[in-house]
Motif scaffolding. Structure first.
Motif, PDB file in Angstrom:
ATOM      1  N   ASN A 226      52.292 103.535  51.605  1.00  0.00           N
ATOM      2  CA  ASN A 226      50.903 103.294  52.006  1.00  0.00           C
ATOM      3  C   ASN A 226      49.896 104.091  51.181  1.00  0.00           C
ATOM      4  N   LEU A 227      50.381 105.148  50.529  1.00  0.00           N
ATOM      5  CA  LEU A 227      49.474 105.981  49.726  1.00  0.00           C
ATOM      6  C   LEU A 227      49.362 105.495  48.286  1.00  0.00           C
ATOM      7  N   ALA A 228      50.332 104.709  47.836  1.00  0.00           N
ATOM      8  CA  ALA A 228      50.383 104.286  46.433  1.00  0.00           C
ATOM      9  C   ALA A 228      49.715 102.932  46.228  1.00  0.00           C
ATOM     10  N   ASP A 229      49.101 102.763  45.064  1.00  0.00           N
ATOM     11  CA  ASP A 229      48.552 101.454  44.706  1.00  0.00           C
ATOM     12  C   ASP A 229      49.666 100.506  44.287  1.00  0.00           C
ATOM     13  N   HIS A 230      50.676 101.073  43.628  1.00  0.00           N
ATOM     14  CA  HIS A 230      51.836 100.274  43.221  1.00  0.00           C
ATOM     15  C   HIS A 230      53.100 101.112  43.376  1.00  0.00           C
ATOM     16  N   VAL A 231      54.163 100.487  43.866  1.00  0.00           N
ATOM     17  CA  VAL A 231      55.459 101.146  44.014  1.00  0.00           C
ATOM     18  C   VAL A 231      56.501 100.320  43.262  1.00  0.00           C
ATOM     19  N   PHE A 232      57.256 100.996  42.394  1.00  0.00           N
ATOM     20  CA  PHE A 232      58.296 100.324  41.637  1.00  0.00           C
ATOM     21  C   PHE A 232      59.653 100.941  41.973  1.00  0.00           C
TER      22      PHE A 232
END
Length: 286
Positions: A226-232
């Motif tokens: 929820n804190l990240a703009d993108h998660v890979f």
């Protein structure tokens, strides 16, 4: 890609109907997953002190078709919690020669690369490269084994005249190193460290400032997502080679190549200029 929670869900659903012996076996599995995930039915019965018929009743009550399916579920759920030494010990019980070790390692890393292709596409690399090139500064954070790709990127990005800042291993001074981050900056987090508190603190800092955040991880924590703009999702090696950082390092290199392609002539000019300057750089004292 989220953590596989099949084991936890099935155990939770079956818990009210479990006998005392079955609860004892569940406690054994949760206490010693590094053993239960790899042992044969006979071995796990001897180690736990629970008879094989009771164990069979247990995994059938949890609606596993067979013992192998039961073990696979434990492996997936406890992937990041199985002790490295224990996992290595199990590996070397199976692998007797260096040739077998080499063949197994290559096979596993090849499978990991194919999974990477499934989880990360060209558009994702383009988005990361664009975020790096647009950022005023790039801050990289990777405690534990995540330090390797973070350090690699921080060094190489400077070749493109990108202001890259590596947040050090010294967690006591993380706040001071994060303090310069501004809204126009980019925070890249490599999450390969047990626990989520330190990542939550770092990413919350970036979120409060409203900078862009990219997280690269092999285990997805809902609070961090929820804190990240993108998660890979970029996995490490298979469970028996869980310490392998080949895939995260490959991904870091792909990011660099994507930046070069996105930066085109500008980045190419920087690299050529750097090589000319490097030729005149006197390293004789070393």
């Amino acid at each position: 890609m989220a953590v596989d929670t099949e084991w936890a869900k099935k155990l939770s659903e079956a818990l009210p109907s479990l006998t005392r012996t079955e609860r004892e076996f569940a406690d054994f599995v949760n206490t010693y997953p590094h053993e239960a995930a790899f042992m044969s039915l006979r071995e796990v019965a001897e180690k736990s002190g629970i008879s094989r018929p009771k164990i069979i009743d247990f995994f059938r009550k949890l609606e596993f078709e067979n013992f192998q399916e039961f073990r696979n579920s434990i492996q997936k759920f406890y992937k990041q919690h199985i002790d490295s030494y224990k996992a290595s010990t199990i590996t070397f019980k199976k692998i007797k020669t260096l040739t077998e070790l080499l063949d197994s390692a290559i096979e596993i890393e090849t499978k990991s690369l194919l999974r990477l292709k499934e989880n990360v596409g060209a558009a994702d690399l383009s988005d990361i490269a664009g975020s790096i090139l647009e950022a005023k500064n790039v801050f990289l954070f990777g405690p534990g084994t995540g330090f390797y790709p973070a350090h690699y990127l921080s060094q190489r990005l400077k070749r493109y005249k990108i202001n890259a800042h590596l947040i050090s291993h010294d967690l006591q001074h993380t706040a001071e190193e994060l303090y310069p981050i501004q809204k126009d900056d980019l925070l890249i987090v490599f999450n390969y460290f047990p626990g989520e508190n330190i990542f939550y603190n770092v990413m919350s800092w970036g979120k409060d400032i409203n900078c862009r955040i990219i997280m690269i991880t092999d285990q997805v924590y809902p609070h961090l997502v929820n804190l990240a703009d993108h998660v890979f999702y970029v996995d490490r090696g298979d469970i028996e080679f869980k310490n392998s950082m080949a895939l995260p390092m490959t991904f870091a290199n792909l990011i660099l190549l994507a930046v070069e392609m996105a930066g085109t002539d500008t980045v190419d000019g920087y690299l050529k200029d750097l090589e000319k300057r490097r030729e005149t750089f006197d390293l004789s004292d070393f």
